[in-house]
Scaffold this motif. Structure first.
Motif, PDB file in Angstrom:
ATOM      1  N   PHE A  57       0.833  -1.206   0.000  1.00 58.26           N
ATOM      2  CA  PHE A  57       0.000   0.000   0.000  1.00 58.26           C
ATOM      3  C   PHE A  57       0.865   1.253   0.000  1.00 58.26           C
ATOM      4  CE2 PHE A  57      -2.625   3.233   2.184  1.00 58.26           C
ATOM      5  CZ  PHE A  57      -3.676   3.284   1.285  1.00 58.26           C
ATOM      6  N   LYS A  58       1.922   1.238   0.774  1.00 56.87           N
ATOM      7  CA  LYS A  58       2.809   2.401   0.845  1.00 56.87           C
ATOM      8  C   LYS A  58       3.405   2.701  -0.535  1.00 56.87           C
ATOM      9  CE  LYS A  58       6.296   4.430   3.716  1.00 56.87           C
ATOM     10  NZ  LYS A  58       6.455   4.615   5.109  1.00 56.87           N
ATOM     11  N   GLN A  59       3.818   1.661  -1.253  1.00 54.95           N
ATOM     12  CA  GLN A  59       4.369   1.874  -2.592  1.00 54.95           C
ATOM     13  C   GLN A  59       3.288   2.327  -3.573  1.00 54.95           C
ATOM     14  OE1 GLN A  59       7.257  -0.745  -4.296  1.00 54.95           O
ATOM     15  NE2 GLN A  59       7.941  -1.462  -2.280  1.00 54.95           N
ATOM     16  N   VAL A  60       2.080   1.827  -3.391  1.00 56.04           N
ATOM     17  CA  VAL A  60       0.956   2.253  -4.232  1.00 56.04           C
ATOM     18  C   VAL A  60       0.676   3.738  -4.007  1.00 56.04           C
ATOM     19  CG1 VAL A  60      -1.567   2.073  -4.404  1.00 56.04           C
ATOM     20  CG2 VAL A  60      -0.159   0.020  -4.565  1.00 56.04           C
ATOM     21  N   VAL A  61       0.671   4.169  -2.754  1.00 56.48           N
ATOM     22  CA  VAL A  61       0.412   5.582  -2.439  1.00 56.48           C
ATOM     23  C   VAL A  61       1.521   6.460  -3.007  1.00 56.48           C
ATOM     24  CG1 VAL A  61       0.213   7.248  -0.551  1.00 56.48           C
ATOM     25  CG2 VAL A  61      -1.039   5.093  -0.440  1.00 56.48           C
ATOM     26  N   GLU A  62       2.752   5.986  -2.946  1.00 60.16           N
ATOM     27  CA  GLU A  62       3.870   6.737  -3.531  1.00 60.16           C
ATOM     28  C   GLU A  62       3.668   6.888  -5.036  1.00 60.16           C
ATOM     29  OE1 GLU A  62       7.127   8.977  -4.052  1.00 60.16           O
ATOM     30  OE2 GLU A  62       6.286   8.409  -2.116  1.00 60.16           O
ATOM     31  N   ARG A  63       3.291   5.801  -5.681  1.00 60.94           N
ATOM     32  CA  ARG A  63       3.039   5.842  -7.130  1.00 60.94           C
ATOM     33  C   ARG A  63       1.902   6.815  -7.441  1.00 60.94           C
ATOM     34  NH1 ARG A  63       3.833   2.529 -11.537  1.00 60.94           N
ATOM     35  NH2 ARG A  63       2.205   2.600 -13.126  1.00 60.94           N
ATOM     36  N   TYR A  64       0.814   6.735  -6.685  1.00 61.09           N
ATOM     37  CA  TYR A  64      -0.334   7.622  -6.880  1.00 61.09           C
ATOM     38  C   TYR A  64       0.087   9.083  -6.719  1.00 61.09           C
ATOM     39  CZ  TYR A  64      -4.867   9.816  -6.086  1.00 61.09           C
ATOM     40  OH  TYR A  64      -5.961  10.632  -6.157  1.00 61.09           O
ATOM     41  N   SER A  65       0.893   9.341  -5.700  1.00 59.53           N
ATOM     42  CA  SER A  65       1.301  10.717  -5.402  1.00 59.53           C
ATOM     43  C   SER A  65       2.137  11.336  -6.517  1.00 59.53           C
ATOM     44  CB  SER A  65       2.082  10.762  -4.090  1.00 59.53           C
ATOM     45  OG  SER A  65       1.245  10.379  -3.018  1.00 59.53           O
ATOM     46  N   THR A  66       2.921  10.511  -7.198  1.00 57.59           N
ATOM     47  CA  THR A  66       3.785  11.053  -8.243  1.00 57.59           C
ATOM     48  C   THR A  66       3.158  10.995  -9.630  1.00 57.59           C
ATOM     49  OG1 THR A  66       4.903   8.919  -8.484  1.00 57.59           O
ATOM     50  CG2 THR A  66       5.902  10.525  -6.977  1.00 57.59           C
ATOM     51  N   THR A  67       2.031  10.308  -9.764  1.00 60.68           N
ATOM     52  CA  THR A  67       1.377  10.224 -11.076  1.00 60.68           C
ATOM     53  C   THR A  67       0.039  10.949 -11.050  1.00 60.68           C
ATOM     54  OG1 THR A  67       0.452   8.044 -10.519  1.00 60.68           O
ATOM     55  CG2 THR A  67       2.546   8.082 -11.732  1.00 60.68           C
ATOM     56  N   ILE A  68      -0.985  10.315 -10.539  1.00 62.55           N
ATOM     57  CA  ILE A  68      -2.345  10.884 -10.544  1.00 62.55           C
ATOM     58  C   ILE A  68      -2.381  12.212  -9.791  1.00 62.55           C
ATOM     59  CG2 ILE A  68      -4.771  10.468  -9.967  1.00 62.55           C
ATOM     60  CD1 ILE A  68      -3.704   8.362 -11.899  1.00 62.55           C
ATOM     61  N   PHE A  69      -1.767  12.263  -8.610  1.00 64.07           N
ATOM     62  CA  PHE A  69      -1.778  13.480  -7.793  1.00 64.07           C
ATOM     63  C   PHE A  69      -0.663  14.447  -8.199  1.00 64.07           C
ATOM     64  CE2 PHE A  69      -0.763  15.837  -3.814  1.00 64.07           C
ATOM     65  CZ  PHE A  69      -1.954  16.511  -3.688  1.00 64.07           C
TER      66      PHE A  69
END
Length: 196
Positions: A57-69
């Motif tokens: 989940f932590k890696q998913v949130v990191e990915r989300y933060s740098t792409t979608i967000f």
């Protein structure tokens, strides 16, 4: 030193599949069985690669933060405080209604769906949202110093205002609001910002 077996899966694909699942079901609503089915990996492989569900989940949130967000960081580069707000709100409307993503915001929905305030997932989500507010506060502080924001406006209050609006946009998106409706809502907020 012994060399382990090379990974036989595409980490990016796994993160993308897990992102969609966590975004749709929330952290607590996603089981290891769900993750295994979505990623085509056995639970042991997920644990081996990411340490735990929380690690994934932590890696998913990191990915989300740098792409979608990523619209958040891009908005901070605008030349004026008004343009920062415009880009942030319209970015929120677009990101939460993407044609290839679930509606809403992973950071907002994840926090709303994560019950126990002490879980690592909820703590990480809160930290991410607070980091966004800190970035906006710093940008508005520079705007005030440059005379682009009135001296009577507290930068952290302006940042909290923008965050509250963007989180509201995310909740509306998760409830089925269209991109067009949310962009109109953002434009309405931009007709006159509270400090203008």
């Amino acid at each position: 030193m012994a060399i382990g077996r090379p990974r036989e899966f595409d980490v990016e694909r796994v993160l993308e599949s897990a992102l969609r699942l966590f975004w749709t079901r929330g952290y607590e609503g996603t089981t290891m069985a769900d993750l295994s089915a979505a990623t085509n990996l056995k639970a042991g492989s997920i644990y081996g690669a990411f340490g735990s569900k929380a690690g994934l989940f932590k890696q998913v949130v990191e990915r989300y933060s740098t792409t979608i967000f990523g619209y958040g960081a891009a908005a901070l580069e605008a030349d004026s405080a008004r343009e920062v707000v415009r880009r942030w709100l319209l970015g929120a409307a677009d990101a939460t209604t993407g044609p290839d993503t679930p509606p809403g915001c992973l950071l907002v929905q994840g926090a709303l769906a994560t019950g126990d305030a002490s879980t690592d997932a909820k703590i990480d989500l809160c930290a991410r949202r607070q980091a966004a507010e800190v970035m906006l506060t710093e940008r508005f502080t520079r705007a005030r110093e440059a005379g682009d924001l009135p001296p009577t406006v507290e930068p952290r209050h302006a940042a909290a205002y923008v965050i509250a609006l963007s989180q509201g946009i995310a909740v509306q998106a998760a409830s089925g609001a269209s991109r067009e409706d949310l962009r109109r809502l953002a434009e309405l907020a931009l007709l006159r910002l509270p400090w203008e």
